[in-house]
Write a protein that holds these residues in place. Sequence first.
Motif, PDB file in Angstrom:
ATOM      1  N   ARG A 187       0.985  -1.234   0.185  1.00 27.75           N
ATOM      2  CA  ARG A 187       0.081   0.074   0.080  1.00 27.75           C
ATOM      3  C   ARG A 187       0.863   1.147   0.066  1.00 27.75           C
ATOM      4  O   ARG A 187       1.606   1.536   0.974  1.00 27.75           O
ATOM      5  CB  ARG A 187      -0.984  -0.084   1.182  1.00 27.75           C
ATOM      6  N   VAL A 188       0.963   2.047  -1.087  1.00 28.45           N
ATOM      7  CA  VAL A 188       1.679   3.123  -1.192  1.00 28.45           C
ATOM      8  C   VAL A 188       1.047   4.347  -0.885  1.00 28.45           C
ATOM      9  O   VAL A 188       1.701   5.538  -0.943  1.00 28.45           O
ATOM     10  CB  VAL A 188       2.547   3.072  -2.591  1.00 28.45           C
ATOM     11  N   HIS A 189      -0.264   4.359  -0.951  1.00 24.85           N
ATOM     12  CA  HIS A 189      -0.970   5.518  -0.655  1.00 24.85           C
ATOM     13  C   HIS A 189      -2.492   4.967  -0.354  1.00 24.85           C
ATOM     14  O   HIS A 189      -2.544   3.856  -0.273  1.00 24.85           O
ATOM     15  CB  HIS A 189      -1.290   6.217  -2.131  1.00 24.85           C
ATOM     16  N   LYS A 190      -3.152   6.007   0.393  1.00 27.78           N
ATOM     17  CA  LYS A 190      -4.453   5.588   0.962  1.00 27.78           C
ATOM     18  C   LYS A 190      -5.362   4.783  -0.140  1.00 27.78           C
ATOM     19  O   LYS A 190      -6.315   3.691   0.153  1.00 27.78           O
ATOM     20  CB  LYS A 190      -4.876   6.476   1.714  1.00 27.78           C
ATOM     21  N   PRO A 215       0.613   7.867  -7.126  1.00 28.50           N
ATOM     22  CA  PRO A 215       0.980   8.752  -6.189  1.00 28.50           C
ATOM     23  C   PRO A 215       1.808   7.833  -4.841  1.00 28.50           C
ATOM     24  O   PRO A 215       1.139   6.920  -4.533  1.00 28.50           O
ATOM     25  CB  PRO A 215      -0.194   9.386  -5.736  1.00 28.50           C
ATOM     26  N   LEU A 216       2.810   8.261  -4.206  1.00 23.17           N
ATOM     27  CA  LEU A 216       3.407   7.710  -3.102  1.00 23.17           C
ATOM     28  C   LEU A 216       3.404   8.688  -1.949  1.00 23.17           C
ATOM     29  O   LEU A 216       3.789   9.766  -1.870  1.00 23.17           O
ATOM     30  CB  LEU A 216       4.747   7.494  -3.604  1.00 23.17           C
ATOM     31  N   SER A 217       2.646   8.172  -1.001  1.00 23.67           N
ATOM     32  CA  SER A 217       2.459   8.929   0.336  1.00 23.67           C
ATOM     33  C   SER A 217       3.998   9.134   0.883  1.00 23.67           C
ATOM     34  O   SER A 217       4.957   8.448   0.611  1.00 23.67           O
ATOM     35  CB  SER A 217       1.614   8.012   1.297  1.00 23.67           C
ATOM     36  N   ASP A 223       9.196   2.376   3.023  1.00 20.22           N
ATOM     37  CA  ASP A 223       8.617   0.849   3.092  1.00 20.22           C
ATOM     38  C   ASP A 223       8.750   0.142   1.552  1.00 20.22           C
ATOM     39  O   ASP A 223       9.059  -1.032   1.295  1.00 20.22           O
ATOM     40  CB  ASP A 223       7.188   0.942   3.500  1.00 20.22           C
ATOM     41  N   LEU A 224       8.579   1.091   0.660  1.00 18.73           N
ATOM     42  CA  LEU A 224       8.974   0.657  -0.550  1.00 18.73           C
ATOM     43  C   LEU A 224      10.143   0.225  -0.971  1.00 18.73           C
ATOM     44  O   LEU A 224      10.403  -0.856  -1.819  1.00 18.73           O
ATOM     45  CB  LEU A 224       8.321   1.795  -1.506  1.00 18.73           C
ATOM     46  N   VAL A 225      11.290   1.026  -0.570  1.00 21.81           N
ATOM     47  CA  VAL A 225      12.590   0.645  -0.893  1.00 21.81           C
ATOM     48  C   VAL A 225      12.830  -0.640  -0.069  1.00 21.81           C
ATOM     49  O   VAL A 225      13.429  -1.493  -0.531  1.00 21.81           O
ATOM     50  CB  VAL A 225      13.634   1.655  -0.146  1.00 21.81           C
TER      51      VAL A 225
END
Length: 231
Positions: A187-190, A215-217, A223-225
Amino acid sequence: MKINCIVVDDSSIQRLTITKLVSENPNLSLVGEFSNAIEAKNCITNKNVDLVFLDIEMPVINGFDLLDGLKAKPQVIFITSKTEYAVKAFDYAATDYLHKPITRERFNVAVKKAMNFVLLGKENSDEESPFIFIKSNLKKLKIYISRIKWIEAYGDYVKVITDEDNHLVLSTMKAFESELPNDKFIRVHKSFIVNIDKIDKFNSKFAEIGTNKIPLSRNKKEDLVKAIENT
């Protein structure tokens, strides 16, 4: 579905000819064009390349030498002005062998062969691939997890974007996320969940999948890295 391809030819005129044919074919996506085997090898090693349009006669490292130096070989369509290489080309399991000058009709025949190989490979791999069932338009659909690109919130629904199509599913993001393997999706964004394997690049604001910017929060980049490093 599109095939990611590169063009490798030391002649700028020939590269222009092939890249034009690539741009006119709806089944192809050009990843790059290269005048030498060294740059081409670097691209094949570090990017998702399904198909190489490869000139045989090039200085320093020829087309055959390039393939000999690859651990994982993509499909290859050889392009040359000499017919004597044909037998050797098929020793390399070439998808096709195009003789210059190349017509659009003959080029498209070669691409169709490449498409058939890709589709056959997907069918064979899908037999062992994880899947989920979703309910969309009053039908239950079998969706292979590896083909999901991302999921986005859409009112009372979620939109599931796959390699082939989009589907609206009556669900919350949280409920749908629980159906997905957490080592492959994040989950990169809501409003967005992405398949880590489909991400081409990202920065502090967006994760890019093809030409689409997700879009990336602000608090999700780290977390993505970590997720990408663990894949």
